[in-house]
Scaffold this active site. Structure first.
Site, PDB file in Angstrom:
ATOM      1  N   GLU A  99      21.249 -31.079 -39.767  1.00  0.00           N
ATOM      2  CA  GLU A  99      19.997 -30.498 -39.272  1.00  0.00           C
ATOM      3  C   GLU A  99      19.339 -29.602 -40.307  1.00  0.00           C
ATOM      4  O   GLU A  99      18.109 -29.575 -40.440  1.00  0.00           O
ATOM      5  CB  GLU A  99      20.271 -29.698 -37.997  1.00  0.00           C
ATOM      6  CG  GLU A  99      19.037 -29.153 -37.315  1.00  0.00           C
ATOM      7  CD  GLU A  99      18.141 -30.257 -36.769  1.00  0.00           C
ATOM      8  OE1 GLU A  99      17.053 -30.470 -37.369  1.00  0.00           O
ATOM      9  OE2 GLU A  99      18.504 -30.902 -35.786  1.00  0.00           O
TER      10      GLU A  99
ATOM     11  N   VAL B 284      16.554 -30.687 -43.448  1.00  0.00           N
ATOM     12  CA  VAL B 284      15.116 -30.915 -43.337  1.00  0.00           C
ATOM     13  C   VAL B 284      14.500 -29.848 -42.441  1.00  0.00           C
ATOM     14  O   VAL B 284      14.911 -29.682 -41.290  1.00  0.00           O
ATOM     15  CB  VAL B 284      14.807 -32.317 -42.754  1.00  0.00           C
ATOM     16  CG1 VAL B 284      13.297 -32.545 -42.690  1.00  0.00           C
ATOM     17  CG2 VAL B 284      15.475 -33.403 -43.583  1.00  0.00           C
TER      18      VAL B 284
ATOM     19  N   LYS C 133      12.678 -34.767 -48.212  1.00  0.00           N
ATOM     20  CA  LYS C 133      12.764 -34.574 -46.768  1.00  0.00           C
ATOM     21  C   LYS C 133      11.980 -35.654 -46.028  1.00  0.00           C
ATOM     22  O   LYS C 133      12.439 -36.176 -45.004  1.00  0.00           O
ATOM     23  CB  LYS C 133      12.241 -33.188 -46.404  1.00  0.00           C
ATOM     24  CG  LYS C 133      13.126 -32.061 -46.907  1.00  0.00           C
ATOM     25  CD  LYS C 133      12.481 -30.695 -46.719  1.00  0.00           C
ATOM     26  CE  LYS C 133      13.389 -29.588 -47.210  1.00  0.00           C
ATOM     27  NZ  LYS C 133      12.742 -28.249 -47.147  1.00  0.00           N
TER      28      LYS C 133
END
Length: 437
Positions: A131, A134, A207
């Site tokens: 998690e 990004v 990302k």
């Protein structure tokens, strides 16, 4: 779910690793309540044992030996916070093969090697949680892989780099130069000593690549789509954009159009009535469009120690309670979908902003408009503030000229830009940015 302690090790005690240790040590009781079992920081691997740290760790926790983690069968989870590809890839692979689950914030590694790492984790019955890789503290990965799993996500428009957003905010709000804004970001810990990957667009592009892989199953290399940073911008560009009713943001975009994927990460002019235009400081904001739910907005801190550490610890709790072991094998991750092609960059259709420094003499504007006209690019508006009369003993004054085009293709715009670069009446720098309408 086991009630025995979850033993964890942190590899990489930089800014984020220190934040994770603070949460685990200072909020131990709260973490135990939320995880249903104690979470014990057993090891923290550092390069320099003598370096001063923000947090006091028990002597038995600190080590400079990665093997002390890899070979310790009592360690359940490795929080892998070493950046880059090498040796991060080898560390993660060895940790998986020694029977440990992984929590990581390394977006570069997942962008480059995610497919092979995920495949190996599944083969070994382990899980990788990421998690924090990004959007910092924004729960974006959980949203796209779980909360929106009933949808086909058809577009992503996002501010994904908190450091760049902070720099742009400082420049415009405090009337400061790019260089001064970068120094400020470094002083408060948003930017590294070498901020290149943040300011040249690489971080945002990585990302975006991860998000596209997760939502569409398309692996896109950084060389396959347009990537540009904020390091060529000046305060004047932000001020001219504001005068025209826009705000400049480093915007990452991926959207499906007639079966093709349009994708780019660039400084972009965003209309002031768009919520993305009002994201300030180190915050991130993401607009996702799902074919069932419609548009979903997420926002939160995208840089900084505790925001990123928050996402790391949330993943750790998922492992502790057993959620990660259930969800990871079933996530539709890195599942190739060959029916989606990358739109050639030459076919991308947008409007553009140009700031030119030109000689203040007759026929200059005609030369520029002739080049644009030859490539079928129409001018929507033009700004040239009145310049003082030049001294008769001097050469022509150099004045800024700002042009907003009507919609055209990237191919035409780049061809026109190459010709404009050859005009002797134009002086560096020549700034070009797309417009998000």
């Amino acid at each position: 779910m086991s009630s025995s302690p979850l033993n964890v090790a942190i590899i990489g005690m930089g800014t984020v690793g220190t934040g994770v240790a603070k949460i685990l040590l200072n909020r131990a009781e709260q973490m135990t309540t939320r995880a249903g079992r104690p979470i014990v920081l057993k090891r923290a691997v550092v390069r320099d044992l003598t370096r001063p740290r923000e947090i006091d760790l028990p002597p038995e926790v600190l080590t400079n030996d990665i093997e002390a983690v890899i070979n310790d069968s009592s360690i359940d989870v490795v929080i892998q916070l070493v950046g880059g590809i090498d040796p991060a890839y080898d560390i993660m692979l060895r940790a998986l093969e020694s029977g440990k689950d992984i929590v990581t914030a390394n977006k570069a590694l997942l962008c480059e090697k995610g497919e092979s790492l995920f495949q190996r984790a599944k083969e070994l019955g382990r899980c990788i949680s990421f998690e924090a890789a990004v959007a910092g503290g924004v729960p974006l990965i959980e949203t796209v892989t779980q909360a929106m799993s009933a949808n086909q996500i058809t577009s992503i428009e996002a501010i994904l780099n908190g450091t760049s957003n902070y720099i742009l905010t400082q420049m415009f709000s405090h009337n400061t130069s790019y260089e001064d804004a970068v120094r400020c970001a470094q002083e408060i810990g948003y930017a590294e000593a070498d901020p290149a990957m943040d300011v040249d667009g690489t971080d945002a592009a990585q990302k975006l690549g991860i998000l596209v892989q997760l939502t569409l199953g398309v692996k896109v290399g950084l060389d396959q789509f347009l990537r540009q940073g904020i390091d060529s911008l000046s305060l004047a560009d932000l001020q001219y954009a504001h005068e025209l009713g826009y705000t400049v943001k480093l915007l990452a975009v991926a959207k499906l159009l007639d079966g093709q994927l349009e994708m780019h990460a660039q400084p972009t002019l965003i209309r002031n009535d768009n919520p993305l235009a009002h994201v300030e400081d180190a915050y991130n904001k993401i607009a996702l469009h799902g074919d069932a739910v419609g548009k979903v907005w997420l926002s939160g801190m995208g840089a900084g120690q505790m925001a990123t550490a928050s996402a790391v610890v949330a993943n750790l709790i998922d492992v502790a309670v057993g959620r990660a072991a259930i969800t990871f094998p079933r996530l539709d991750l890195w599942n190739p979908r060959p029916d989606i092609n990358i739109m050639p960059r030459e076919e991308i259709s947008r409007r553009y902003f140009l700031r030119l420094n030109v000689e203040d003499r007759p026929h200059v504007l005609a030369d520029i408009t002739n080049v644009l006209g030859d490539h079928e690019i129409s001018i929507a508006s033009l700004v040239q503030h009145e310049a003082p009369e030049a001294d008769q003993t001097e050469d022509y004054s150099i004045v800024p000229l700002v042009i907003m085009t009507h919609r055209t293709t990237e191919g035409r715009f780049q061809a026109a830009s190459r010709e404009l670069d050859q005009l002797t009446c134009i002086r560096a720098p020549f700034v070009r940015m797309p417009v998000n309408d």
